[in-house]
Scaffold this active site. Structure first.
Site, PDB file in Angstrom:
ATOM      1  N   HIS A  85       0.805  -1.210   0.000  1.00 35.44           N
ATOM      2  CA  HIS A  85       0.000   0.000   0.000  1.00 35.44           C
ATOM      3  C   HIS A  85       0.842   1.266   0.000  1.00 35.44           C
ATOM      4  O   HIS A  85       0.332   2.366   0.241  1.00 35.44           O
ATOM      5  CB  HIS A  85      -0.939   0.012   1.211  1.00 35.44           C
ATOM      6  CG  HIS A  85      -2.321   0.490   0.896  1.00 35.44           C
ATOM      7  ND1 HIS A  85      -2.775   1.742   1.203  1.00 35.44           N
ATOM      8  CD2 HIS A  85      -3.343  -0.127   0.277  1.00 35.44           C
ATOM      9  CE1 HIS A  85      -4.020   1.879   0.817  1.00 35.44           C
ATOM     10  NE2 HIS A  85      -4.395   0.763   0.246  1.00 35.44           N
ATOM     11  N   ASP A 155      -7.796   4.362   8.390  1.00 32.25           N
ATOM     12  CA  ASP A 155      -9.146   4.268   7.836  1.00 32.25           C
ATOM     13  C   ASP A 155      -9.374   2.947   7.108  1.00 32.25           C
ATOM     14  O   ASP A 155     -10.511   2.504   6.964  1.00 32.25           O
ATOM     15  CB  ASP A 155      -9.408   5.425   6.862  1.00 32.25           C
ATOM     16  CG  ASP A 155      -9.648   6.742   7.591  1.00 32.25           C
ATOM     17  OD1 ASP A 155      -9.903   6.707   8.800  1.00 32.25           O
ATOM     18  OD2 ASP A 155      -9.588   7.799   6.942  1.00 32.25           O
ATOM     19  N   GLU A 267     -12.853  13.558  12.260  1.00 28.68           N
ATOM     20  CA  GLU A 267     -12.195  13.690  10.977  1.00 28.68           C
ATOM     21  C   GLU A 267     -12.955  14.727  10.161  1.00 28.68           C
ATOM     22  O   GLU A 267     -14.018  15.202  10.563  1.00 28.68           O
ATOM     23  CB  GLU A 267     -12.174  12.339  10.252  1.00 28.68           C
ATOM     24  CG  GLU A 267     -11.198  12.261   9.090  1.00 28.68           C
ATOM     25  CD  GLU A 267     -11.025  10.842   8.581  1.00 28.68           C
ATOM     26  OE1 GLU A 267     -10.296  10.058   9.222  1.00 28.68           O
ATOM     27  OE2 GLU A 267     -11.632  10.501   7.560  1.00 28.68           O
TER      28      GLU A 267
END
Length: 413
Positions: A85, A155, A267
């Site tokens: 990632h 997340d 957030e």
């Protein structure tokens, strides 16, 4: 998986003597393996191909590889790859060897591999010893069997423990618990010399703090001891919309300043007229709400979504609505633009997964995903908003993905 016997004739960067090591049967030069291991989420950096890929069955396999490289007069590049990632090829190894950490998960019964083990200590409380190759979703599932969970998340949960700890691990819980790297008691790390070292803030501390957030440049994490706490069962999930950035940021700052019985997640997101209201991160707004929001966006062109979460369980189920009502009292969001959900703890933490699966089904997940994280001080946030959010993103119509705004405190980073 092919044997490494054909490696040396066309790539002398790795000496033929590697074939004498026990790991030789776990090294692949198969073109498909090499190509797949050289991909990452960002897809900005490409064509950086390794000479081989190692599929370790135990930690000692990685140690043998790194020791072999270190002892050479000209060592070759070794890079550990978790879920791939990264965004700029950090897990690639030109003419070297990529270590596919997920391979350790296939041999979890090996005593040398950690997996996920939950324990308790009078000094530390509950914690989990977790293999660096483990995905956070699997850590969550394992710890929930004990009614426990880590306190800080990203997340997206389909990332490896070693991968996020090599970066920081930031999400909407950072203001309260700090990033994931602030919630680690100790680690086992393979150094560049091929030594397996246990480190913590009190033992081999220089290595400990170097590896945490060190982008994989100081060692390979094979085990991390993660802080656990009692897991909630459900969450109150709220989004509120603003048309004024100053009010939006001030409300964020106010919410993260509430220390006693405050929120568990804060957030923010930019919402643009040309962007999707329900993006791949989560499907939140109902069709009727989307129509209402789109109408406001057509007038404002840019809006700001404040996203908050309050955890709860059976013990405070009867009072959670009143607690949340007190927390949002006085906030300057637009009247009529508060939207609520009540979902399970796991459903909230794993909210991005459904969006990922949908994009995969449409062939849209395997495309470039450039990403940029910036820490902007409070003193500059209004200037940043004007120069970047308005002058570049809005006026030049640059948005094609989510733009997140995380409030946090220096005390937690």
């Amino acid at each position: 998986m092919s044997i490494l016997g054909k490696l040396n004739p066309w790539n002398p960067s790795i000496p033929y003597e590697i074939l004498s090591l026990n790991i030789s049967s776990k090294l692949s030069t198969n073109s498909h393996d090499i190509k797949e291991s050289s991909k990452d989420f960002g897809k900005i950096i490409q064509e950086i191909l390794p000479a081989a890929v190692l599929y370790p069955s135990c930690v000692n396999d990685i140690i043998d590889l790194i020791q072999f490289s270190h002892d050479l007069s000209v060592p070759f590049h070794v890079a550990a790859k978790g879920h791939g990632h990264s965004i700029r090829g950090q897990a690639m190894a030109k003419n070297g060897v990529i270590v596919e950490m997920s391979s350790l998960n296939n041999n979890i019964n090996n005593n040398e591999n950690c997996g996920v083990r939950v324990s308790w200590d009078s000094g530390l409380g509950f914690y989990a010893d977790v293999g660096g190759e483990q995905l956070w979703i699997d850590v969550l599932r394992s710890t929930l069997e004990y009614g426990l969970a880590p306190v800080s998340w990203t997340d997206y949960l389909y990332l490896t423990v070693g991968g996020t700890l090599s970066n920081a691990g930031i999400s909407g819980q950072t203001f309260r618990y700090g990033p994931q790297i602030s919630n680690v008691h100790e680690m086992d790390v393979i150094t560049g010399k091929g030594e397996l070292v246990t480190c913590s803030k009190d033992m081999n501390s220089e290595l400990f703090f170097g590896v945490l957030g060190g982008l994989g440049q100081f060692g390979i994490i094979t085990r991390a001891r993660i802080v656990l706490d009692k897991a909630p069962t459900r969450v109150k999930w709220v989004r509120m919309l603003y048309d004024d950035f100053s009010k939006f940021t001030k409300d964020q700052e106010h919410l993260i300043s509430i220390h006693h019985n405050g929120l568990d997640y804060v957030e923010g997101t930019l919402m643009m007229e040309q962007s999707s209201l329900n993006n791949w991160r989560s499907s939140f707004f109902s069709p009727s709400n989307q129509t209402k929001i789109a109408s406001s966006l057509s007038k404002n062109k840019i809006m700001y979504c404040l996203e908050i979460v309050k955890y709860y369980d059976d013990q405070n189920a009867n009072t959670i609505d009143e607690e949340l009502k007190k927390l949002v009292k006085g906030l300057k969001y637009l009247g009529g633009f508060m939207f609520k959900k009540d979902v399970s703890f796991v459903e909230f933490l794993n909210r991005v997964r459904s969006g990922e699966l949908e994009l995969q089904s449409k062939g849209k997940w395997d495309v470039p995903h450039p990403w940029l994280n910036l820490f902007v001080p409070k003193s500059s946030i209004m200037h940043f908003h004007a120069a970047v959010f308005v002058d570049i993103i809005l006026r030049q119509n640059k948005t094609t993905g989510p733009i997140l705004v995380y409030p946090t405190s220096r005390k937690r980073v």
